[in-house]
Scaffold this active site. Structure first.
Site, PDB file in Angstrom:
ATOM      1  N   ALA A 188       0.822  -1.228   0.000  1.00 49.95           N
ATOM      2  CA  ALA A 188       0.000   0.000   0.000  1.00 49.95           C
ATOM      3  C   ALA A 188       0.846   1.264   0.000  1.00 49.95           C
ATOM      4  CB  ALA A 188      -0.957  -0.017   1.184  1.00 49.95           C
ATOM      5  N   GLY A 189       2.148   1.132  -0.321  1.00 51.36           N
ATOM      6  CA  GLY A 189       3.010   2.319  -0.360  1.00 51.36           C
ATOM      7  C   GLY A 189       3.482   2.704   1.035  1.00 51.36           C
ATOM      8  N   ASP A 220       3.908   3.668   4.672  1.00 51.96           N
ATOM      9  CA  ASP A 220       3.043   3.578   5.848  1.00 51.96           C
ATOM     10  C   ASP A 220       2.813   4.995   6.359  1.00 51.96           C
ATOM     11  OD1 ASP A 220       1.964   3.407   8.418  1.00 51.96           O
ATOM     12  OD2 ASP A 220       2.765   1.387   8.683  1.00 51.96           O
ATOM     13  N   LEU A 221       1.609   5.481   6.136  1.00 54.39           N
ATOM     14  CA  LEU A 221       1.326   6.888   6.444  1.00 54.39           C
ATOM     15  C   LEU A 221       1.310   7.157   7.942  1.00 54.39           C
ATOM     16  CD1 LEU A 221      -1.345   7.512   3.673  1.00 54.39           C
ATOM     17  CD2 LEU A 221       1.058   8.220   3.673  1.00 54.39           C
ATOM     18  N   HIS A 258      15.537   5.667  -2.079  1.00 48.78           N
ATOM     19  CA  HIS A 258      16.637   5.909  -3.025  1.00 48.78           C
ATOM     20  C   HIS A 258      17.746   4.875  -2.876  1.00 48.78           C
ATOM     21  CE1 HIS A 258      15.530  10.419  -3.742  1.00 48.78           C
ATOM     22  NE2 HIS A 258      14.488   9.625  -3.709  1.00 48.78           N
ATOM     23  N   ASP A 314       6.871   9.491  -6.163  1.00 46.50           N
ATOM     24  CA  ASP A 314       8.271   9.362  -5.753  1.00 46.50           C
ATOM     25  C   ASP A 314       8.696   7.897  -5.850  1.00 46.50           C
ATOM     26  OD1 ASP A 314       7.300   8.074  -3.467  1.00 46.50           O
ATOM     27  OD2 ASP A 314       7.511   9.831  -2.177  1.00 46.50           O
TER      28      ASP A 314
HETATM   29  C1  LHQ Z   1      -2.469   1.650   5.596  1.00 48.10           C
HETATM   30  C2  LHQ Z   1      -1.997   2.112   4.382  1.00 48.10           C
HETATM   31  C3  LHQ Z   1      -0.857   2.951   4.384  1.00 48.10           C
HETATM   32  C4  LHQ Z   1      -0.796   2.786   6.680  1.00 48.10           C
HETATM   33  C5  LHQ Z   1      -3.735   0.894   3.983  1.00 48.10           C
HETATM   34  N1  LHQ Z   1      -0.298   3.267   5.564  1.00 48.10           N
HETATM   35  N2  LHQ Z   1      -1.869   1.996   6.724  1.00 48.10           N
HETATM   36  C6  LHQ Z   1       4.601   9.209   0.982  1.00 48.10           C
HETATM   37  C7  LHQ Z   1       4.699  10.080   2.127  1.00 48.10           C
HETATM   38  C8  LHQ Z   1       5.879  10.587   2.594  1.00 48.10           C
HETATM   39  C9  LHQ Z   1       7.052  10.251   2.232  1.00 48.10           C
HETATM   40  C10 LHQ Z   1       7.499   9.393   1.258  1.00 48.10           C
HETATM   41  O1  LHQ Z   1       6.772   8.800   0.294  1.00 48.10           O
HETATM   42  C11 LHQ Z   1       5.507   8.618   0.227  1.00 48.10           C
HETATM   43  C12 LHQ Z   1       5.232   7.673  -0.830  1.00 48.10           C
HETATM   44  C13 LHQ Z   1       3.887   7.022  -0.930  1.00 48.10           C
HETATM   45  O2  LHQ Z   1       3.838   5.837  -1.046  1.00 48.10           O
HETATM   46  S1  LHQ Z   1       2.526   8.034  -0.927  1.00 48.10           S
HETATM   47  C14 LHQ Z   1       1.205   6.897  -1.040  1.00 48.10           C
HETATM   48  C15 LHQ Z   1       0.922   6.223   0.272  1.00 48.10           C
HETATM   49  N3  LHQ Z   1      -0.150   5.278   0.134  1.00 48.10           N
HETATM   50  C16 LHQ Z   1      -1.427   5.649   0.073  1.00 48.10           C
HETATM   51  O3  LHQ Z   1      -1.798   6.811   0.119  1.00 48.10           O
HETATM   52  C17 LHQ Z   1      -2.442   4.532  -0.001  1.00 48.10           C
HETATM   53  C18 LHQ Z   1      -3.347   4.556   1.186  1.00 48.10           C
HETATM   54  N4  LHQ Z   1      -4.234   3.409   1.154  1.00 48.10           N
HETATM   55  C19 LHQ Z   1      -5.332   3.349   0.382  1.00 48.10           C
HETATM   56  O4  LHQ Z   1      -5.652   4.233  -0.369  1.00 48.10           O
HETATM   57  C20 LHQ Z   1      -6.153   2.109   0.504  1.00 48.10           C
HETATM   58  O5  LHQ Z   1      -5.854   1.497   1.730  1.00 48.10           O
HETATM   59  C21 LHQ Z   1      -5.909   1.104  -0.648  1.00 48.10           C
HETATM   60  C22 LHQ Z   1      -6.491   1.668  -1.968  1.00 48.10           C
HETATM   61  C23 LHQ Z   1      -4.428   0.813  -0.833  1.00 48.10           C
HETATM   62  C24 LHQ Z   1      -6.623  -0.222  -0.317  1.00 48.10           C
HETATM   63  O6  LHQ Z   1      -7.961   0.037   0.030  1.00 48.10           O
HETATM   64  P1  LHQ Z   1      -8.816  -1.101   0.757  1.00 48.10           P
HETATM   65  O7  LHQ Z   1      -8.660  -2.381   0.028  1.00 48.10           O
HETATM   66  O8  LHQ Z   1     -10.203  -0.550   0.897  1.00 48.10           O
HETATM   67  O9  LHQ Z   1      -8.147  -1.324   2.185  1.00 48.10           O
HETATM   68  P2  LHQ Z   1      -8.223  -0.382   3.483  1.00 48.10           P
HETATM   69  O10 LHQ Z   1      -8.148   1.053   3.076  1.00 48.10           O
HETATM   70  O11 LHQ Z   1      -9.411  -0.792   4.307  1.00 48.10           O
HETATM   71  O12 LHQ Z   1      -6.876  -0.750   4.244  1.00 48.10           O
HETATM   72  C25 LHQ Z   1      -6.755  -1.886   5.116  1.00 48.10           C
HETATM   73  C26 LHQ Z   1      -5.948  -1.468   6.316  1.00 48.10           C
HETATM   74  O13 LHQ Z   1      -4.634  -1.098   5.884  1.00 48.10           O
HETATM   75  C27 LHQ Z   1      -6.556  -0.211   6.971  1.00 48.10           C
HETATM   76  O14 LHQ Z   1      -6.349  -0.300   8.350  1.00 48.10           O
HETATM   77  P3  LHQ Z   1      -7.563  -0.680   9.336  1.00 48.10           P
HETATM   78  O15 LHQ Z   1      -6.967  -0.582  10.703  1.00 48.10           O
HETATM   79  O16 LHQ Z   1      -8.676   0.295   9.062  1.00 48.10           O
HETATM   80  O17 LHQ Z   1      -7.947  -2.085   8.950  1.00 48.10           O
HETATM   81  C28 LHQ Z   1      -5.685   0.894   6.403  1.00 48.10           C
HETATM   82  O18 LHQ Z   1      -5.647   2.020   7.239  1.00 48.10           O
HETATM   83  C29 LHQ Z   1      -4.340   0.227   6.294  1.00 48.10           C
HETATM   84  N5  LHQ Z   1      -3.511   0.896   5.289  1.00 48.10           N
HETATM   85  N6  LHQ Z   1      -2.765   1.641   3.375  1.00 48.10           N
HETATM   86  N7  LHQ Z   1      -0.317   3.426   3.200  1.00 48.10           N
END
Ligand code: LHQ
Length: 266
Positions: free
Chosen positions: A65-66, A68-69, A93, A148
């Site tokens: 999921a990229g 960990d926010l 990097h 990134d």
């Molecule tokens: C998560 C995450 C996640 C933590 C799901 N972190 N918990 C960024 C910032 C700063 C510096 C450097 O670089 C970056 C690079 C990047 O990668 S930016 C992009 C970061 N990723 C995202 O924005 C994706 C966030 N996640 C989503 O949009 C959705 O979760 C996706 C579309 C991946 C999947 O959706 P669903 O299948 O509906 O799953 P969910 O949303 O229900 O997630 C399941 C669990 O995983 C949930 O936790 P919970 O406690 O509610 O069960 C989420 O909070 C957790 N999770 N991605 N990136």
């Protein structure tokens, strides 16, 4: 053989190294620890003569999921603005170039969602095989960021500029079928046979002339930055080296003897 890591699992099946992201409850979101472990595992497998193909996959229903926010959440809530550039330089990097330059064929076995830096991880692999349950999103724009972890570089090379731009500025979540149509993945396989299908492909690649694959990767990766004359010269240098390998002689002998070659990766 299983090595000890905290957030990934590494196992060997024949000449294939399986590297599995292992934070299923977070859809295998990347932490600093996980990035370091991926870098270390790829470095080790890349340098191990016994390994002739690497598979990167995810445990549970996500691929990755990229970022960990939650690693940034507390700071943001406290009003701090962490230096993202420093985070990128210290983690992605280091990790992404190790994947791209691994001198072995690398398969991204995309079992579930690949988002943001998780999609970049898949793009840093040589082949992308998706389960029919996989989904893909350049999630960065949805949190006000740019692609990134190599996302701005690798995606246009995989799908071309127009699609790369569309995905990157929309953040749209696309399914495996669409990913196949635009060339983001090279094949989609049923979820029930996913592991077996990936394993068959990995074993096939592991039986190929590993040195020729490494040199081919290097040539193709460098080709976009070369002139034709430079590329021809690079080919001559690489081919001279391949001509010295056991696998080249074996391939020619097997052809003459009308039998299957037995490549050894040397
Ligand atoms: C998560 C995450 C996640 C933590 C799901 N972190 N918990 C960024 C910032 C700063 C510096 C450097 O670089 C970056 C690079 C990047 O990668 S930016 C992009 C970061 N990723 C995202 O924005 C994706 C966030 N996640 C989503 O949009 C959705 O979760 C996706 C579309 C991946 C999947 O959706 P669903 O299948 O509906 O799953 P969910 O949303 O229900 O997630 C399941 C669990 O995983 C949930 O936790 P919970 O406690 O509610 O069960 C989420 O909070 C957790 N999770 N991605 N990136």
């Amino acid at each position: 053989m299983t090595m000890a890591y905290e957030q990934i699992a590494v196992s060997r099946e024949g000449a294939v190294e399986w590297i599995t992201l292992n934070r299923p409850d977070r859809l295998n979101a990347l932490t600093a620890t996980m990035s370091g472990e991926i870098e270390a595992a790829f470095g080790a497998a890349g340098g191990d003569q016994q390994v002739r193909c690497i598979v990167l996959t995810g445990e549970g229903r996500g691929f990755c999921a990229g970022q960990d926010l939650t690693e940034f959440e507390a700071a943001y809530r406290a009003g701090d603005r962490p230096d993202i550039a420093e985070h990128l330089r210290n983690s992605y990097h280091r990790m992404i170039p190790v994947l791209v330059r691994t001198p072995k064929p690398v398969i991204a076995a995309i079992n579930g969602v690949a988002a943001g830096a998780g999609l970049s991880l898949a793009l840093a692999c040589d082949l992308r095989v998706a389960s029919e349950e996989a989904r893909f999103t350049q999630a960065f724009v949805k949190i006000g960021l740019i692609p990134d972890s190599g996302g701005s570089y690798l995606l246009p090379r995989a799908v071309g500029y127009p699609k790369a731009l569309e995905l990157s500025i929309s953040g749209d979540l696309i399914d495996a079928k669409t990913a196949l149509e635009i060339g983001l993945v090279s094949r989609v396989v049923p979820a029930v046979s996913f592991r077996d299908d990936v394993s068959a492909l990995a074993n096939k690649l592991a039986a190929m002339p590993t040195l020729a694959i490494a040199a081919t990767k290097s040539l193709l990766q460098g080709s976009l930055a070369r002139t034709l004359d430079e590329a021809l010269e690079e080919e001559a240098t690489a081919q001279a080296a391949m001509g010295q390998t056991h696998d080249h002689v074996e391939g020619v002998n097997a052809f003459a003897e009308k039998r299957e070659p037995r490549f050894e990766g040397r």
